[in-house]
Each structure stands twice: as structure tokens, then as C-alpha cells.
Design a protein around this motif. Structure first.
Motif, PDB file in Angstrom:
ATOM      1  N   LYS A 332       0.810  -1.228   0.000  1.00  0.00           N
ATOM      2  CA  LYS A 332       0.000   0.000   0.000  1.00  0.00           C
ATOM      3  C   LYS A 332       0.842   1.276   0.000  1.00  0.00           C
ATOM      4  O   LYS A 332       0.547   2.230  -0.715  1.00  0.00           O
ATOM      5  CB  LYS A 332      -0.923   0.009   1.225  1.00  0.00           C
ATOM      6  N   LYS A 333       1.907   1.283   0.819  1.00  0.00           N
ATOM      7  CA  LYS A 333       2.677   2.510   1.011  1.00  0.00           C
ATOM      8  C   LYS A 333       3.888   2.633   0.092  1.00  0.00           C
ATOM      9  O   LYS A 333       4.315   3.753  -0.237  1.00  0.00           O
ATOM     10  CB  LYS A 333       3.140   2.615   2.463  1.00  0.00           C
ATOM     11  N   PHE A 334       4.450   1.484  -0.303  1.00  0.00           N
ATOM     12  CA  PHE A 334       5.703   1.534  -1.055  1.00  0.00           C
ATOM     13  C   PHE A 334       5.634   0.869  -2.432  1.00  0.00           C
ATOM     14  O   PHE A 334       6.524   1.068  -3.253  1.00  0.00           O
ATOM     15  CB  PHE A 334       6.829   0.884  -0.235  1.00  0.00           C
ATOM     16  N   GLY A 335       4.601   0.057  -2.676  1.00  0.00           N
ATOM     17  CA  GLY A 335       4.432  -0.511  -4.006  1.00  0.00           C
ATOM     18  C   GLY A 335       5.309  -1.714  -4.305  1.00  0.00           C
ATOM     19  O   GLY A 335       5.705  -1.922  -5.449  1.00  0.00           O
ATOM     20  N   VAL A 336       5.597  -2.532  -3.274  1.00  0.00           N
ATOM     21  CA  VAL A 336       6.342  -3.783  -3.488  1.00  0.00           C
ATOM     22  C   VAL A 336       5.589  -4.916  -2.794  1.00  0.00           C
ATOM     23  O   VAL A 336       5.266  -4.810  -1.599  1.00  0.00           O
ATOM     24  CB  VAL A 336       7.777  -3.704  -2.929  1.00  0.00           C
ATOM     25  N   ALA A 337       5.307  -5.977  -3.534  1.00  0.00           N
ATOM     26  CA  ALA A 337       4.563  -7.122  -2.989  1.00  0.00           C
ATOM     27  C   ALA A 337       5.517  -8.252  -2.611  1.00  0.00           C
ATOM     28  O   ALA A 337       6.375  -8.644  -3.410  1.00  0.00           O
ATOM     29  CB  ALA A 337       3.540  -7.615  -4.002  1.00  0.00           C
ATOM     30  N   THR A 338       5.369  -8.745  -1.388  1.00  0.00           N
ATOM     31  CA  THR A 338       6.175  -9.857  -0.870  1.00  0.00           C
ATOM     32  C   THR A 338       5.238 -10.856  -0.181  1.00  0.00           C
ATOM     33  O   THR A 338       4.042 -10.616  -0.045  1.00  0.00           O
ATOM     34  CB  THR A 338       7.217  -9.357   0.146  1.00  0.00           C
ATOM     35  N   ILE A 339       5.799 -11.968   0.276  1.00  0.00           N
ATOM     36  CA  ILE A 339       5.000 -12.957   0.993  1.00  0.00           C
ATOM     37  C   ILE A 339       5.499 -13.057   2.438  1.00  0.00           C
ATOM     38  O   ILE A 339       6.691 -13.293   2.664  1.00  0.00           O
ATOM     39  CB  ILE A 339       5.084 -14.346   0.334  1.00  0.00           C
ATOM     40  N   ALA A 359      13.166 -14.127  -9.501  1.00  0.00           N
ATOM     41  CA  ALA A 359      13.045 -14.609 -10.884  1.00  0.00           C
ATOM     42  C   ALA A 359      12.373 -13.531 -11.725  1.00  0.00           C
ATOM     43  O   ALA A 359      11.275 -13.707 -12.260  1.00  0.00           O
ATOM     44  CB  ALA A 359      12.238 -15.907 -10.919  1.00  0.00           C
ATOM     45  N   LYS A 360      13.036 -12.393 -11.818  1.00  0.00           N
ATOM     46  CA  LYS A 360      12.478 -11.221 -12.482  1.00  0.00           C
ATOM     47  C   LYS A 360      13.537 -10.595 -13.378  1.00  0.00           C
ATOM     48  O   LYS A 360      14.728 -10.902 -13.273  1.00  0.00           O
ATOM     49  CB  LYS A 360      12.008 -10.200 -11.439  1.00  0.00           C
ATOM     50  N   THR A 361      13.110  -9.691 -14.234  1.00  0.00           N
ATOM     51  CA  THR A 361      14.063  -8.960 -15.061  1.00  0.00           C
ATOM     52  C   THR A 361      14.956  -8.101 -14.169  1.00  0.00           C
ATOM     53  O   THR A 361      14.578  -7.731 -13.051  1.00  0.00           O
ATOM     54  CB  THR A 361      13.350  -8.041 -16.067  1.00  0.00           C
ATOM     55  N   ASP A 362      16.125  -7.748 -14.679  1.00  0.00           N
ATOM     56  CA  ASP A 362      17.021  -6.872 -13.926  1.00  0.00           C
ATOM     57  C   ASP A 362      16.341  -5.544 -13.621  1.00  0.00           C
ATOM     58  O   ASP A 362      16.533  -4.964 -12.543  1.00  0.00           O
ATOM     59  CB  ASP A 362      18.309  -6.627 -14.716  1.00  0.00           C
ATOM     60  N   LYS A 363      15.546  -5.065 -14.562  1.00  0.00           N
ATOM     61  CA  LYS A 363      14.841  -3.805 -14.368  1.00  0.00           C
ATOM     62  C   LYS A 363      13.880  -3.896 -13.186  1.00  0.00           C
ATOM     63  O   LYS A 363      13.809  -2.983 -12.351  1.00  0.00           O
ATOM     64  CB  LYS A 363      14.076  -3.431 -15.639  1.00  0.00           C
ATOM     65  N   THR A 364      13.142  -5.007 -13.116  1.00  0.00           N
ATOM     66  CA  THR A 364      12.212  -5.206 -12.000  1.00  0.00           C
ATOM     67  C   THR A 364      12.952  -5.286 -10.680  1.00  0.00           C
ATOM     68  O   THR A 364      12.559  -4.670  -9.679  1.00  0.00           O
ATOM     69  CB  THR A 364      11.396  -6.486 -12.203  1.00  0.00           C
ATOM     70  N   LEU A 365      14.046  -6.038 -10.662  1.00  0.00           N
ATOM     71  CA  LEU A 365      14.805  -6.227  -9.422  1.00  0.00           C
ATOM     72  C   LEU A 365      15.418  -4.918  -8.913  1.00  0.00           C
ATOM     73  O   LEU A 365      15.370  -4.619  -7.722  1.00  0.00           O
ATOM     74  CB  LEU A 365      15.892  -7.270  -9.636  1.00  0.00           C
ATOM     75  N   THR A 366      15.986  -4.148  -9.827  1.00  0.00           N
ATOM     76  CA  THR A 366      16.612  -2.894  -9.401  1.00  0.00           C
ATOM     77  C   THR A 366      15.559  -1.879  -8.935  1.00  0.00           C
ATOM     78  O   THR A 366      15.782  -1.150  -7.959  1.00  0.00           O
ATOM     79  CB  THR A 366      17.455  -2.285 -10.531  1.00  0.00           C
ATOM     80  N   ALA A 367      14.411  -1.866  -9.602  1.00  0.00           N
ATOM     81  CA  ALA A 367      13.346  -0.953  -9.194  1.00  0.00           C
ATOM     82  C   ALA A 367      12.832  -1.314  -7.801  1.00  0.00           C
ATOM     83  O   ALA A 367      12.633  -0.433  -6.944  1.00  0.00           O
ATOM     84  CB  ALA A 367      12.199  -0.983 -10.197  1.00  0.00           C
ATOM     85  N   ALA A 368      12.643  -2.603  -7.552  1.00  0.00           N
ATOM     86  CA  ALA A 368      12.183  -3.045  -6.238  1.00  0.00           C
ATOM     87  C   ALA A 368      13.231  -2.791  -5.166  1.00  0.00           C
ATOM     88  O   ALA A 368      12.911  -2.331  -4.058  1.00  0.00           O
ATOM     89  CB  ALA A 368      11.830  -4.520  -6.287  1.00  0.00           C
ATOM     90  N   ALA A 369      14.485  -3.062  -5.499  1.00  0.00           N
ATOM     91  CA  ALA A 369      15.573  -2.863  -4.535  1.00  0.00           C
ATOM     92  C   ALA A 369      15.743  -1.391  -4.167  1.00  0.00           C
ATOM     93  O   ALA A 369      16.015  -1.054  -3.017  1.00  0.00           O
ATOM     94  CB  ALA A 369      16.878  -3.417  -5.095  1.00  0.00           C
ATOM     95  N   ASP A 370      15.549  -0.513  -5.143  1.00  0.00           N
ATOM     96  CA  ASP A 370      15.646   0.929  -4.858  1.00  0.00           C
ATOM     97  C   ASP A 370      14.585   1.337  -3.835  1.00  0.00           C
ATOM     98  O   ASP A 370      14.859   2.130  -2.920  1.00  0.00           O
ATOM     99  CB  ASP A 370      15.458   1.724  -6.148  1.00  0.00           C
ATOM    100  N   ILE A 371      13.384   0.817  -4.001  1.00  0.00           N
ATOM    101  CA  ILE A 371      12.311   1.155  -3.060  1.00  0.00           C
ATOM    102  C   ILE A 371      12.612   0.604  -1.673  1.00  0.00           C
ATOM    103  O   ILE A 371      12.501   1.302  -0.664  1.00  0.00           O
ATOM    104  CB  ILE A 371      10.962   0.598  -3.569  1.00  0.00           C
ATOM    105  N   LEU A 372      12.994  -0.687  -1.616  1.00  0.00           N
ATOM    106  CA  LEU A 372      13.252  -1.322  -0.337  1.00  0.00           C
ATOM    107  C   LEU A 372      14.432  -0.658   0.392  1.00  0.00           C
ATOM    108  O   LEU A 372      14.429  -0.550   1.627  1.00  0.00           O
ATOM    109  CB  LEU A 372      13.530  -2.813  -0.537  1.00  0.00           C
ATOM    110  N   SER A 373      15.424  -0.223  -0.368  1.00  0.00           N
ATOM    111  CA  SER A 373      16.585   0.416   0.240  1.00  0.00           C
ATOM    112  C   SER A 373      16.274   1.792   0.801  1.00  0.00           C
ATOM    113  O   SER A 373      17.031   2.328   1.620  1.00  0.00           O
ATOM    114  CB  SER A 373      17.727   0.530  -0.786  1.00  0.00           C
ATOM    115  N   SER A 374      15.161   2.369   0.370  1.00  0.00           N
ATOM    116  CA  SER A 374      14.782   3.698   0.838  1.00  0.00           C
ATOM    117  C   SER A 374      13.961   3.661   2.134  1.00  0.00           C
ATOM    118  O   SER A 374      13.666   4.697   2.730  1.00  0.00           O
ATOM    119  CB  SER A 374      13.963   4.420  -0.237  1.00  0.00           C
ATOM    120  N   ILE A 375      13.571   2.457   2.537  1.00  0.00           N
ATOM    121  CA  ILE A 375      12.695   2.321   3.708  1.00  0.00           C
ATOM    122  C   ILE A 375      13.510   2.392   4.999  1.00  0.00           C
ATOM    123  O   ILE A 375      14.521   1.708   5.138  1.00  0.00           O
ATOM    124  CB  ILE A 375      11.905   0.985   3.645  1.00  0.00           C
TER     125      ILE A 375
END
Length: 375
Positions: A332-339, A359-375
Motif C-alpha cells: 500500500k505505502k511503497f508498491g512492493v509485494a512480498t509474501i 526470478a524477475k528482469t534486472d529492471k524489475t529487481l533494481t526498481a524493487a531494490a531501490d524502493i526497499l533500500s529507501s525504507i
């Protein structure tokens, strides 16, 4: 009256729905978001004009079964019979369900090691069996003292999953030595070995039950082309089992699905003439390292990932919320889905840990990692 009285909607369905609703980056479900192999597409295009669109034999397309015989010997030096030991299934989950419902009777107990894949328990319940959930150690290795203590005269089956979903743990030689000693003491117990991530291991080689002579006569091994060849939507896997056990499994299989997609089987039988499985682990190792490198500066703690295409992260330095709540907040707040990992435990053990799929494209992984690293 329901056979699955306390079974809720799958966490994967819940999280995927939320992910779509909030347009989040979906690292929750275990499926690739990149294209399948170009050669596989080429074979598929060339195949549809051929006469491959009718039922195959119930056990599987003979040419595909022959390829599996070759693969099993090439990777594990085990000789299996296409007619006696193999069965093509509509994905690994159908293979698991069919196996359990063929072998587990009313009142039989089945030991399941938590955290565990969510299809095991419902399959046991539908069969009339009793799931006995035993937690793994803190490092997700098997605790054989707990396992043996749970064995009773009613124990029919033990389910193991290696490489392990959701944790990425790989069993070592010592684990299998203990398992062999245990099943020597209880020779009537059947082993169900879920090895769908067998070709995705990193520092430590995956040890298959196919390589354990003391176990193969009492084991059903589950494999998945969907996982190994990143074609999860094709829903195609296979079982390897001794003749007497496979005979019982085939009885149920023939009335459940009878035969599997003819086109998928034909295409794979052609593709397997060319594919090299060792390249799969190399590809995912690169993605794993890339993802871990991008998350290294975050406040999340990265747990070891020895196999599969999953990475566990611990967030206890960030929040004290339950993992189910924190996972929803991430969407909801950051736009990354996990289990959240607690859903894989019977007792909902909450170690403030989430599972991410790389198991994602490099683009997907880097975009998700950028968000998670900002938390």
C-alpha cells in the motif's frame, strides 16, 4: 460440510490481488516476468501445424518420457523405466495431490516440515489424512529429534522439500544420512520428496533422493519443468517412483486428469534435445547476486539463499508489526509485494521475515531494490 474447514484463501491470491490493485512490483508469487527461451518459442511455432493435438497416453508422451529417462541418468546416474517409474503431471502441485490421495488413507498421519508449501496440508486433508506439522530448526535445517518424536503407528508419509520453498535452504549430506537412519527404523513410511527447484542451487549442490539408493525404493520424487525452464504457466511436471508405488498413483491420476497437454509435452520433448540445465542455476545466481548487492545498503537483513529463486529478508530493525501487516504496508505505502513467512507455519510463527522472488528482469529487481533500500 467441507473437507477443508479451516482452509482460507491462499496468501498468494490475496497478495496478488492487492499487488494488482495498488500497481505494486510483484515479488510475491514465484513466477518469472521475463521471456521464455527464444528456441522454445521457435519449436512451439513450428509444432502447432503438426498432428500433436489429441490425447497422449495416460502416463505421458513416449518421447518425453524417454527424455526424462536420459535426464535422470545424466544428472543422477539413476536408471529409471519410462513405463514403470515415470508419470507426466499437470504441474508439480497436481503430482503432489495425486500422490497423497493415492497413498494416504483415512486416519493416516503425514509429517510436514514447517515452513511448508501451502498445498501439502490441503492434499492430506482431502485424502482423509492427518497433517502433523513439525517446525524446522532456526536455520531451516531438519530437526530429526522432533521428526522422530512425531512418528506413530499411524505415520504413513514424510514430506520433504529440497531445495526449500520458502527459505532457499538446501539439505546437506549429514541431513540425508540422518534421514536414511530414521527410515531404516521405520521402513513402512513413504517419503515424498518435492524437488521442483532441483536445478536452481548455488554454493552447495542439490542432493537428490535419486542419488540415495537406500531411499529410492520408498520415495516419490516431484519435479517441475515449469520451475526448471521458467514456464510456470504451462503447468507440466513429472513424478519418479518405484513400480509398486507408481502403480497406485496411476490409478488416481487416470481419473483426475487422465493425460496432460499434448502440445506442451511434444514441444518439451523436442526442446529437451538441446537444453542444458546447468545454465539455469548460472542465470539465477547472477540475479540473486545482483539483487543482494542492491539490498546490501538497506535496513533489511538478508538471510542465506542456497537454492530456489527466493530471497528471505528480515525487517525487525525497521518495524515490530506482524509480518502479514508489514507485507500489506509494503504494497500500500511503497508498491512492493512480498509474501510473509508466518503463513507457511501451522502456528503462524512470526520471525519478522518476508519472502521475495528474484526470478524477475534486472529492471524489475533494481526498481524493487531501490524502493526497499529507501525504507
Amino acid at each position: 460440510m467441507t473437507k477443508l474447514k479451516n482452509t482460507e484463501t491462499s496468501i498468494f491470491s490475496v497478495i496478488s490481488k492487492m499487488s494488482h490493485q495498488y500497481k505494486a512490483i510483484n515479488l510475491a508469487q514465484g513466477f518469472p516476468d521475463f521471456d521464455i527461451a527464444p528456441r522454445l518459442i521457435e519449436i512451439a511455432k513450428n509444432s502447432f501445424s503438426k498432428n500433436i493435438h489429441q490425447y497422449t497416453p495416460m502416463t505421458g508422451l513416449p518421447s518425453l518420457l524417454d527424455k526424462i529417462v536420459d535426464i535422470t541418468y545424466r544428472h543422477y546416474k539413476r536408471k529409471v523405466s519410462a513405463s514403470l517409474n515415470l508419470l507426466i503431471t499437470a504441474g508439480a502441485t497436481q503430482g503432489i495431490y495425486t500422490t497423497i490421495n493415492a497413498l494416504v488413507k483415512q486416519g493416516d498421519e503425514v509429517i510436514i516440515l514447517d515452513p511448508s508449501y501451502d498445498s501439502y496440508q490441503p492434499s492430506v486433508l482431502v485424502a482423509g489424512g492427518v497433517p502433523v506439522r513439525i517446525s524446522l530448526n532456526n536455520d531451516f535445517s531438519p530437526n530429526f529429534n522432533k521428526i522422530e518424536s512425531a512418528i506413530t503407528l499411524k505415520t504413513k508419509m514424510i514430506i520433504i522439500n529440497n531445495p526449500h520453498n520458502p527459505t532457499g535452504k538446501i539439505w546437506d549430506e549429514r541431513d540425508f544420512n540422518f534421514l536414511e537412519l530414521l527410515l531404516d527404523k521405520y521402513p513402512d513410511i513413504i517419503l515424498l520428496s518435492d524437488e521442483v527447484y532441483e536445478h536452481i542451487s548455488f554454493k552447495h549442490n542439490h542432493i537428490s533422493v535419486n542419488t540415495r539408493p537406500k531411499l529410492i525404493d520408498k520415495t516419490v520424487i516431484i519435479s517441475s519443468f515449469g520451475k526448471s525452464l521458467h514456464i510456470t504457466g504451462w503447468k507440466i511436471g513429472y513424478l519418479i517412483a518405484p513400480e509398486n508405488i507408481m502403480y497406485e498413483i496411476k490409478k488416481v491420476h487416470q481419473f483426475l486428469v487422465f493425460s496432460i497437454s499434448s502440445t506442451s509435452q511434444y514441444i518439451l520433448s523436442e526442446y529437451l534435445k538441446e537444453v542444458k540445465f546447468n545454465g539455469i542455476a548460472i542465470m539465477y545466481e547472477r540475479k540473486r547476486l545482483l539483487f543482494r548487492e542492491y539490498l546490501k545498503g538497506s535496513r533489511f537483513k538478508l538471510l542465506p539463499s542456497e537454492g530456489t529463486y527466493f530471497q528471505l529478508i528480515n525487517y525487525e530493525e525497521i518495524s515490530s508489526k506482524k509480518d502479514t501487516e508489514f507485507a500489506r504496508d509494503l504494497i500500500k505505502k511503497f508498491g512492493v509485494a512480498t509474501i510473509p513467512i508466518s503463513v507457511f507455519y501451522k502456528n503462524k510463527t512470526d520471525n519478522k521475515t518476508l519472502r521475495l522472488c528474484f526470478a524477475k528482469t534486472d529492471k524489475t529487481l533494481t526498481a524493487a531494490a531501490d524502493i526497499l533500500s529507501s525504507i
